[in-house]
Design a protein around this motif. Structure first.
Motif, PDB file in Angstrom:
ATOM      1  N   ARG A   1       0.834  -1.203   0.000  1.00  0.00           N
ATOM      2  CA  ARG A   1       0.000   0.000   0.000  1.00  0.00           C
ATOM      3  C   ARG A   1       0.871   1.256   0.000  1.00  0.00           C
ATOM      4  NH1 ARG A   1      -1.569   3.192   4.095  1.00  0.00           N
ATOM      5  NH2 ARG A   1      -3.334   4.563   3.654  1.00  0.00           N
ATOM      6  N   ALA A   2       1.900   1.282   0.856  1.00  0.00           N
ATOM      7  CA  ALA A   2       2.787   2.435   0.924  1.00  0.00           C
ATOM      8  C   ALA A   2       3.539   2.625  -0.393  1.00  0.00           C
ATOM      9  CB  ALA A   2       3.778   2.272   2.072  1.00  0.00           C
ATOM     10  N   ARG A   3       3.960   1.521  -1.018  1.00  0.00           N
ATOM     11  CA  ARG A   3       4.674   1.630  -2.282  1.00  0.00           C
ATOM     12  C   ARG A   3       3.784   2.222  -3.373  1.00  0.00           C
ATOM     13  NH1 ARG A   3       9.644  -0.246  -2.265  1.00  0.00           N
ATOM     14  NH2 ARG A   3      10.288  -1.864  -0.789  1.00  0.00           N
ATOM     15  N   GLU A   4       2.531   1.827  -3.422  1.00  0.00           N
ATOM     16  CA  GLU A   4       1.653   2.371  -4.460  1.00  0.00           C
ATOM     17  C   GLU A   4       1.347   3.846  -4.218  1.00  0.00           C
ATOM     18  OE1 GLU A   4       0.421   0.729  -7.638  1.00  0.00           O
ATOM     19  OE2 GLU A   4       2.410   0.376  -6.808  1.00  0.00           O
ATOM     20  N   LEU A   5       1.182   4.242  -2.954  1.00  0.00           N
ATOM     21  CA  LEU A   5       1.005   5.668  -2.672  1.00  0.00           C
ATOM     22  C   LEU A   5       2.242   6.448  -3.110  1.00  0.00           C
ATOM     23  CD1 LEU A   5      -0.750   5.756   0.818  1.00  0.00           C
ATOM     24  CD2 LEU A   5      -1.622   6.724  -1.316  1.00  0.00           C
ATOM     25  N   ALA A   6       3.431   5.911  -2.804  1.00  0.00           N
ATOM     26  CA  ALA A   6       4.667   6.580  -3.204  1.00  0.00           C
ATOM     27  C   ALA A   6       4.774   6.644  -4.723  1.00  0.00           C
ATOM     28  CB  ALA A   6       5.869   5.848  -2.612  1.00  0.00           C
ATOM     29  N   SER A   7       4.417   5.557  -5.398  1.00  0.00           N
ATOM     30  CA  SER A   7       4.495   5.534  -6.864  1.00  0.00           C
ATOM     31  C   SER A   7       3.573   6.577  -7.479  1.00  0.00           C
ATOM     32  CB  SER A   7       4.145   4.136  -7.395  1.00  0.00           C
ATOM     33  OG  SER A   7       5.086   3.175  -6.954  1.00  0.00           O
ATOM     34  N   VAL A   8       2.344   6.668  -6.969  1.00  0.00           N
ATOM     35  CA  VAL A   8       1.408   7.664  -7.488  1.00  0.00           C
ATOM     36  C   VAL A   8       1.968   9.069  -7.275  1.00  0.00           C
ATOM     37  CG1 VAL A   8      -0.876   8.697  -7.158  1.00  0.00           C
ATOM     38  CG2 VAL A   8      -0.636   6.210  -7.254  1.00  0.00           C
ATOM     39  N   ALA A   9       2.478   9.343  -6.092  1.00  0.00           N
ATOM     40  CA  ALA A   9       2.996  10.679  -5.788  1.00  0.00           C
ATOM     41  C   ALA A   9       4.190  11.025  -6.682  1.00  0.00           C
ATOM     42  CB  ALA A   9       3.390  10.755  -4.316  1.00  0.00           C
ATOM     43  N   ILE A  10       5.110  10.076  -6.871  1.00  0.00           N
ATOM     44  CA  ILE A  10       6.321  10.351  -7.657  1.00  0.00           C
ATOM     45  C   ILE A  10       5.986  10.558  -9.125  1.00  0.00           C
ATOM     46  CG2 ILE A  10       8.488   9.350  -8.458  1.00  0.00           C
ATOM     47  CD1 ILE A  10       8.586   7.919  -5.665  1.00  0.00           C
ATOM     48  N   ILE A  11       5.170   9.670  -9.686  1.00  0.00           N
ATOM     49  CA  ILE A  11       4.823   9.779 -11.112  1.00  0.00           C
ATOM     50  C   ILE A  11       4.027  11.055 -11.367  1.00  0.00           C
ATOM     51  CG2 ILE A  11       3.562   8.698 -13.016  1.00  0.00           C
ATOM     52  CD1 ILE A  11       4.171   5.985 -11.610  1.00  0.00           C
ATOM     53  N   ALA A  12       3.092  11.363 -10.451  1.00  0.00           N
ATOM     54  CA  ALA A  12       2.297  12.585 -10.604  1.00  0.00           C
ATOM     55  C   ALA A  12       3.182  13.819 -10.518  1.00  0.00           C
ATOM     56  CB  ALA A  12       1.206  12.641  -9.544  1.00  0.00           C
TER      57      ALA A  12
ATOM     58  N   LEU B   1      -4.012  12.936  -1.512  1.00  0.00           N
ATOM     59  CA  LEU B   1      -2.654  12.890  -2.035  1.00  0.00           C
ATOM     60  C   LEU B   1      -2.466  13.928  -3.139  1.00  0.00           C
ATOM     61  CD1 LEU B   1       0.090  11.465  -1.942  1.00  0.00           C
ATOM     62  CD2 LEU B   1      -0.789   9.827  -3.618  1.00  0.00           C
ATOM     63  N   CYS B   2      -3.474  14.121  -3.984  1.00  0.00           N
ATOM     64  CA  CYS B   2      -3.388  15.165  -5.011  1.00  0.00           C
ATOM     65  C   CYS B   2      -3.251  16.542  -4.378  1.00  0.00           C
ATOM     66  CB  CYS B   2      -4.618  15.118  -5.921  1.00  0.00           C
ATOM     67  SG  CYS B   2      -4.709  13.636  -6.958  1.00  0.00           S
ATOM     68  N   GLU B   3      -3.983  16.791  -3.306  1.00  0.00           N
ATOM     69  CA  GLU B   3      -3.846  18.064  -2.595  1.00  0.00           C
ATOM     70  C   GLU B   3      -2.434  18.205  -2.038  1.00  0.00           C
ATOM     71  OE1 GLU B   3      -6.862  17.999   0.380  1.00  0.00           O
ATOM     72  OE2 GLU B   3      -8.489  17.691  -1.052  1.00  0.00           O
ATOM     73  N   HIS B   4      -1.885  17.122  -1.507  1.00  0.00           N
ATOM     74  CA  HIS B   4      -0.530  17.121  -0.964  1.00  0.00           C
ATOM     75  C   HIS B   4       0.488  17.449  -2.066  1.00  0.00           C
ATOM     76  CE1 HIS B   4       2.367  15.783   2.158  1.00  0.00           C
ATOM     77  NE2 HIS B   4       3.101  15.394   1.121  1.00  0.00           N
ATOM     78  N   ILE B   5       0.294  16.865  -3.235  1.00  0.00           N
ATOM     79  CA  ILE B   5       1.198  17.104  -4.358  1.00  0.00           C
ATOM     80  C   ILE B   5       1.193  18.576  -4.758  1.00  0.00           C
ATOM     81  CG2 ILE B   5       1.495  16.623  -6.841  1.00  0.00           C
ATOM     82  CD1 ILE B   5       0.481  13.741  -6.167  1.00  0.00           C
TER      83      ILE B   5
ATOM     84  N   GLY C   1       3.435  21.682  -7.135  1.00  0.00           N
ATOM     85  CA  GLY C   1       2.710  22.734  -7.832  1.00  0.00           C
ATOM     86  C   GLY C   1       1.338  22.301  -8.311  1.00  0.00           C
ATOM     87  N   PHE C   2       0.499  23.297  -8.563  1.00  0.00           N
ATOM     88  CA  PHE C   2      -0.877  23.018  -8.959  1.00  0.00           C
ATOM     89  C   PHE C   2      -1.010  22.380 -10.341  1.00  0.00           C
ATOM     90  CE2 PHE C   2      -1.845  25.866  -5.430  1.00  0.00           C
ATOM     91  CZ  PHE C   2      -2.884  25.178  -4.832  1.00  0.00           C
ATOM     92  N   PRO C   3      -0.209  22.750 -11.347  1.00  0.00           N
ATOM     93  CA  PRO C   3      -0.374  22.070 -12.643  1.00  0.00           C
ATOM     94  C   PRO C   3      -0.217  20.561 -12.544  1.00  0.00           C
ATOM     95  CG  PRO C   3       0.907  24.075 -12.927  1.00  0.00           C
ATOM     96  CD  PRO C   3       0.746  23.881 -11.452  1.00  0.00           C
ATOM     97  N   ARG C   4       0.831  20.091 -11.851  1.00  0.00           N
ATOM     98  CA  ARG C   4       1.018  18.650 -11.683  1.00  0.00           C
ATOM     99  C   ARG C   4      -0.133  18.047 -10.874  1.00  0.00           C
ATOM    100  NH1 ARG C   4       4.216  18.833 -15.387  1.00  0.00           N
ATOM    101  NH2 ARG C   4       6.481  18.562 -15.239  1.00  0.00           N
ATOM    102  N   ALA C   5      -0.532  18.739  -9.813  1.00  0.00           N
ATOM    103  CA  ALA C   5      -1.596  18.210  -8.951  1.00  0.00           C
ATOM    104  C   ALA C   5      -2.923  18.129  -9.686  1.00  0.00           C
ATOM    105  CB  ALA C   5      -1.735  19.080  -7.699  1.00  0.00           C
TER     106      ALA C   5
END
Length: 387
Positions: free
Chosen positions: A54-65, A94-98, A103-107
């Motif tokens: 679960r933690a790895r997938e959250l990290a993957s989503v955050a990094i790729i985004a 997580l999108c809000e965190h990103i 920055g907002f464009p990536r998020a």
């Protein structure tokens, strides 16, 4: 097990598909790249147990985004995150965190991908949120459904309106459902202290006033059930029906002890005794969203709000005062509730002539967070709708 076998196993465990299926185009075009992904990445660092899947997938989503420009890969990992038990609300957070760090464009691009995947997976849209001014403070009201009888949901001490989110979709079929944060909780944290059960009952009625609702079906769990009863005693003409879940009609000696412990020992010390009252050992072991959500709320709670809420709850005084009131009442107990036991709940039902008593099998105190399907079915059967 060699590195290739380990990589195939980990890919399927994380992503839910065989790598030959998901990465078929890569395999046909570049077997070397396929090997690098499966053997090198998934058979190497991603297979190590120090980080949970679960933690790895959250990290993957955050990094790729955050990197941007890889929306198809991002969508694959959003699906993987859902498969690993990440809740839609956690992905949106997580999108809000990103937005803060990348920055907002990536998020905003990430948010669009998340929304597309959630729609693809048939995940219901979240409730609409309203900011509402009440006496001396502001709160948030979540609304699901725009027609039919009005239903208002009052949550437990220590959490917020999202305690009800697992049941709101079903309840909103032919109903207008409102869940709000009461004083000291969620968006209403830091409201003027001290406050009383009568203040909390007035706030519930104030929420109804904000939406021009004259009469509503009132549902409350634990302290929220105390508030629901107090509102019914204060203004019985505003109550179309009453559903009392895992609650009490009189105070327990432990309420003051819990208030003092929050003040003296802090909130970290409240996690173990609270969660073990609220959930079954199986839920605590598997750590689903409901447990994670409750744990974080307790950890982040203001001790002053915690103590004020327990002292307000200590003032619940409705025993015997609902007899003779003219509306249907459902008393819903959990078979495994260690806090407001079936014996306590059946006693409430006995003191409300004509009420209906039901006991949910295998259900602890936090009914909506561990067995939402049973709660939703019971309330759906009890509450009228125009569907």
């Amino acid at each position: 097990m060699n590195r290739h076998e380990r990589g195939r196993r980990e890919y399927e465990g994380l992503m839910g598909r065989k790598p030959e299926e998901a990465l078929g185009a890569v395999l046909r075009t570049s077997p070397q790249m396929f090997e690098a992904v499966v053997d090198g990445a998934f058979g190497g660092a991603l297979a190590r147990p120090e980080l949970a899947r679960r933690a790895r997938e959250l990290a993957s989503v955050a990094i790729i985004a955050s990197a941007g420009g890889a929306e198809s890969r991002l969508a694959s990992h959003v699906r993987g995150a859902l498969r690993q038990g990440v809740e839609p609300s956690e992905l949106l957070a997580l999108c809000e965190h990103i937005s803060v760090y990348a920055g907002f464009p990536r998020a905003l691009d990430a948010l669009a991908v998340v929304n597309d995947v959630l729609e693809e997976q048939g995940v219901p849209s979240p409730p609409q949120l309203h900011r509402v001014a009440l006496a001396g403070h502001e709160t948030v009201v979540a609304q699901k459904g725009d027609h039919g009888p009005a239903v208002i949901l009052s949550h437990s001490l220590g959490v917020d309106w999202r305690m009800w989110e697992p049941v709101m979709e079903r309840l909103s079929n032919g109903r207008r459902v409102f869940a709000y944060d009461f004083r000291g909780h969620g968006a209403a944290a830091g409201a003027p202290r001290p406050f009383t059960m009568d203040d909390l009952a007035a706030d519930l009625l104030g929420v109804l006033d904000s939406f021009n609702v004259e009469r509503a079906h009132v549902v409350g769990l634990s302290m929220g059930g105390g508030i629901a009863q107090a509102a019914a005693v204060r203004a019985p003409g505003r109550v179309a029906s009453l559903a009392l879940l895992a609650t009490t009609d009189h105070a327990f000696d432990a309420f003051e002890e819990r208030a003092r412990s929050g003040e003296a020992d802090g909130m970290e010390a409240q996690i173990v005794p609270t969660l073990t009252r609220w959930f079954t050992p199986a839920a605590l072991a598997t750590n689903p969203w409901g447990v994670r959500y409750a744990r974080e709320h307790i950890r982040r709670f203001d001790p002053a709000d915690w103590a004020a809420a327990w002292r307000a709850f200590r003032g619940v005084d409705v025993q015997g005062r609902l007899a003779g009131l003219d509306f249907p009442t459902l008393v819903l107990a959990g078979e495994l509730d260690a806090s407001t036991t079936p014996q306590i709940m059946s006693g409430i039902a006995e003191r409300i002539p004509g009420s209906t008593y039901r006991e949910l099998p295998g259900t602890p105190h936090m009914q909506t967070l561990e067995r939402p399907e049973l709660v939703a079915a019971a309330l759906d059967e009890f509450l009228p709708s125009d569907r």
